[in-house]
Design a protein around this motif. Structure first.
Motif: not given
Length: 113
Positions: A51-57, A78-84
């Protein structure tokens, strides 16, 4: 092996010591569909997980979890964020992006120490 629904039976893993990529086939005994559930499962001794290290660090630092193969990594997420929005981008969207970058960079720096 505990896996998320997004993980397939073949894992593409990178050995950071040798720089080689290898495909591993896994048979999952338990599947879940959310990262918080995945974390709770491993905290309750239900298996081994990639799992991502960020989750369990924080859990690794607090010695609630042990990193078994520190030299092996999965694919980058990869992370994406959307905003209208219409017209010019609102300042709160730019600020949100800056905050995300800031916090991810802090985590990345603390992992490399």
């Amino acid at each position: 092996m505990v896996t998320g629904r997004w993980q397939h039976t073949e894992l593409d893993l990178l050995d950071t010591q040798t720089g080689k990529r290898q495909l591993y086939s896994i048979d999952s005994t338990i599947k879940t569909n959310t990262l918080p559930t995945l974390r709770e499962m491993i905290l309750n001794h239900m298996g081994v997980v990639l799992c991502p290290g960020l989750l369990v660090q924080a859990d690794i630092r607090a010695e609630r979890l042990v990193q078994v193969l520190p030299e092996v990594h999965g694919r980058a997420w990869h992370f994406y964020f959307l905003h209208q929005y219409m017209g010019d981008k609102p300042i709160h969207i730019s600020r949100f992006y800056q905050l995300i970058c800031y916090h991810f960079n802090r985590v990345a720096q603390s992992e490399s120490v």
